[in-house]
Design an enzyme around this catalytic site. Structure first.
Site, PDB file in Angstrom:
ATOM      1  CG  ASN A  55      63.010  29.667  19.933  1.00 33.33           C
ATOM      2  OD1 ASN A  55      63.339  28.660  19.671  1.00 33.33           O
ATOM      3  ND2 ASN A  55      61.958  29.892  20.350  1.00 33.33           N
ATOM      4  N   GLY A 140      66.713  34.423  29.074  1.00 33.22           N
ATOM      5  CA  GLY A 140      66.912  35.090  29.939  1.00 33.22           C
ATOM      6  C   GLY A 140      65.955  35.337  31.133  1.00 33.22           C
ATOM      7  CB  ALA A 141      62.764  34.218  31.872  1.00 37.30           C
ATOM      8  N   GLY A 142      65.587  33.260  33.449  1.00 37.40           N
ATOM      9  CA  GLY A 142      65.969  32.383  34.757  1.00 37.40           C
ATOM     10  C   GLY A 142      65.235  30.874  34.854  1.00 37.40           C
ATOM     11  CG  LEU A 143      61.756  30.568  33.281  1.00 34.19           C
ATOM     12  CD1 LEU A 143      60.674  30.541  32.397  1.00 34.19           C
ATOM     13  CD2 LEU A 143      61.561  30.081  34.786  1.00 34.19           C
ATOM     14  N   GLY A 144      66.454  28.462  32.874  1.00 33.74           N
ATOM     15  CA  GLY A 144      67.278  27.203  32.262  1.00 33.74           C
ATOM     16  C   GLY A 144      67.282  27.022  30.991  1.00 33.74           C
ATOM     17  CB  SER A 146      71.429  28.567  28.406  1.00 31.86           C
ATOM     18  OG  SER A 146      71.912  28.472  29.835  1.00 31.86           O
ATOM     19  CD  GLU A 193      73.962  26.071  31.341  1.00 33.91           C
ATOM     20  OE1 GLU A 193      73.365  26.233  32.443  1.00 33.91           O
ATOM     21  OE2 GLU A 193      73.807  26.391  30.354  1.00 33.91           O
ATOM     22  CG  ASP A 204      70.035  26.171  35.516  1.00 31.73           C
ATOM     23  OD1 ASP A 204      69.665  25.949  36.802  1.00 31.73           O
ATOM     24  OD2 ASP A 204      69.758  27.407  34.975  1.00 31.73           O
TER      25      ASP A 204
END
Length: 396
Positions: A55, A140-144, A146, A193, A204
Site C-alpha cells: 500500500n 490517515g482517514a480516521g478509520l483505524g 494503524s 498503537e 481503535d
C-alpha cells in the site's frame, strides 16, 4: 514455532455517535468497519525477516542476527506484561532502520511498530519469516488503519511464537482465538498503537480485536455483547483536517458559550445511549421500525456536530447528495472534512445506492458500500482469502 503459512485480518473502525463529546466525558460508540487489513506470514529458511507493505511501496529485509543484536536495547516486559515503548528505544530503532529522528511519515511509523512488536513478542527466539500486509483501508482517514495493522501484526507474531494457539483445524478456513488470547492480542496491539500515535485511547485497537461495537467513556472501554450488522456507505471527502485543531476549537466554543454548548454535549450523550439501546433491540427482534430511529439520530447528531463547529462544506455536500436519494448521513471521526457514513436499510434498492455512489464520486469523493458491526481479528488459511487479497499476495 509455527511451521506453516497463515493469514490474519482485522477491521477498521468508525465512530457511530459521540465524536468530540467523548473528549468532555460523554459516551462514544465505536463500531467495526468491514474494510479490513490482511497480513500473511510464512516461515522461511534464509535467516532473514522480510516485511512487504505494498500500500505504501515499502519492502525491507534484515538478517535475524542483526535484529538479535537490538534485543539488548529494549525492555519489553515486566511480570510478563507488555511495557510501553520508551523514546530512547524508538530512537535506536529509527537509527537501525535508517530513519531520521524526526521521521513521522507512514512508512517509518509502520516499520517502527513492526520492529518493536517483532522484537518484543518474539524475544526468546526470533523467527525467520516473510510478512506481507495489504489493506482495504485508506491511511490517515480516521478509520483505524494503524490499529488494524497493529492488531494483525500482534496476532500473527503471537501465533508464530506459540504464545497463542493456531485454532485452524483441517477443513476450517477461518477461526477466532479464545477470550484470553484476544486480550493478549489487544494488549500488544495497543503497544503498537503507542509507537505510531504516542498516546492513543485504546478504542481503535479494541475494535480491531473484538469487532462489533464498544462504548467508550472517560477512559473506560466496554464491549457491547450484541450488535447487528448494518449496511452503510462510507465516503471519504479527501479533505485533510487536523484533529488537534478541531478538538481545540470545540473546547474554545464550550468555554465561550457554556450554557449553550453543554446542553449540546448532553444531547449527543443521549443520542449515543439511545442508539445503544436501539442496536440491542435490533438483535432481539430485527424490525424495519428501528431504521427510522437510527436515521433520525444520524440527522440530529450531524446538526449537533455542525453546532460544535466541526462541520465542513464537503460534509454538508455529502449529506445533501445522500438526502436527495432518501438516505441519511453524518460525519464520522474528527470532522472538518474526512469521512462520513450513510445508513442503508436492508432492502434499499440497488439502483438508489448506485445513483448515490455515482453522485458522491462526481463530487470528487471516494465511496465504499460496506457494513459495520462485523467480526474482529480473524485467522484464515491463505487459500480462503478473498480473490483480490490473494491476487495481491501472490503478486508480491
Amino acid at each position: 514455532m509455527m511451521v506453516k503459512e497463515v493469514a490474519v485480518s482485522a477491521p477498521g473502525k468508525v465512530i457511530l455517535h459521540g465524536e468530540h463529546a467523548v473528549v468532555h466525558g460523554k459516551v462514544a460508540l465505536a463500531v467495526s468497519l468491514n474494510l479490513r487489513t490482511f497480513l500473511r506470514i510464512r516461515p522461511n529458511k534464509n535467516g532473514k525477516v522480510l516485511i512487504n507493505l505494498p500500500n505504501i511501496g515499502t519492502r525491507l529485509s534484515w538478517d535475524v542476527m542483526q535484529l538479535q543484536s537490538l534485543l539488548s536495547t529494549l525492555q519489553v516486559r515486566m511480570n510478563d506484561e507488555p511495557i510501553s515503548p520508551h523514546p530512547k528505544e524508538m530512537e535506536k530503532l529509527k537509527e537501525f532502520a535508517g530513519f531520521s529522528k524526526e521521521s513521522v511519515d507512514t512508512e517509518s511509523l509502520a516499520v517502527l511498530a513492526f520492529l518493536f512488536l517483532y522484537l518484543s513478542i518474539c524475544e526468546r527466539d526470533l523467527p525467520s519469516v516473510d510478512i506481507a500486509v495489504w489493506s482495504e483501508l485508506p491511511t490517515g482517514a480516521g478509520l483505524g488503519s494503524s490499529a488494524a495493522y497493529s492488531v494483525c501484526m500482534a496476532a500473527a507474531l503471537l501465533t508464530t511464537s506459540g504464545q497463542i494457539s493456531c485454532p485452524l483445524e483441517d477443513g476450517i478456513d477461518m477461526a477466532r482465538w479464545t477470550v484470553d488470547e484476544l486480550n493478549l492480542i489487544n494488549k500488544w496491539a495497543f503497544q503498537g498503537e503507542k509507537v505510531i500515535h504516542g498516546n492513543p485511547s485504546g478504542v481503535d485497537n479494541a475494535v480491531g480485536t473484538w469487532g462489533g461495537a464498544l462504548r467508550y467513556r472517560a477512559g473506560k472501554i466496554t464491549t457491547l455483547n450484541r450488535v447487528p450488522t448494518l449496511k452503510i456507505l462510507l465516503t471519504n471527502t479527501k479533505v485533510p483536517r487536523s484533529t488537534k485543531i478541531l478538538v481545540a476549537g470545540v473546547k474554545k466554543k464550550i468555554l465561550k458559550f457554556p450554557s449553550i454548548m453543554n446542553p449540546v454535549l448532553d444531547s449527543v450523550d443521549a443520542i449515543s445511549s439511545l442508539c445503544e439501546h436501539v442496536l440491542d433491540s435490533m438483535v432481539e427482534t430485527l424490525s424495519l421500525e428501528h431504521y427510522p430511529v437510527l436515521e433520525e439520530l444520524f440527522d440530529i447528531n450531524q446538526h449537533h456536530l455542525n453546532v460544535l463547529g466541526v462541520g465542513h462544506p464537503s460534509l454538508d455536500r455529502l449529506c445533501e447528495v445522500t438526502a436527495s436519494h432518501g438516505l441519511h448521513s453524518k460525519l464520522t471521526g474528527a470532522g472538518g472534512g474526512g469521512c462520513g457514513i450513510t445508513l442503508l436499510r436492508p432492502h434499499t434498492d440497488s439502483s438508489v445506492v448506485e445513483a448515490a455512489k455515482q453522485d458522491l464520486k462526481s463530487c470528487g469523493f471516494e465511496c465504499w458500500e460496506t457494513n459495520i458491526g462485523g467480526p474482529g481479528v480473524l485467522l484464515h488459511t491463505s487459500s480462503s482469502l478473498k480473490a483480490d487479497v490473494r491476487q495481491v499476495f501472490e503478486g508480491l
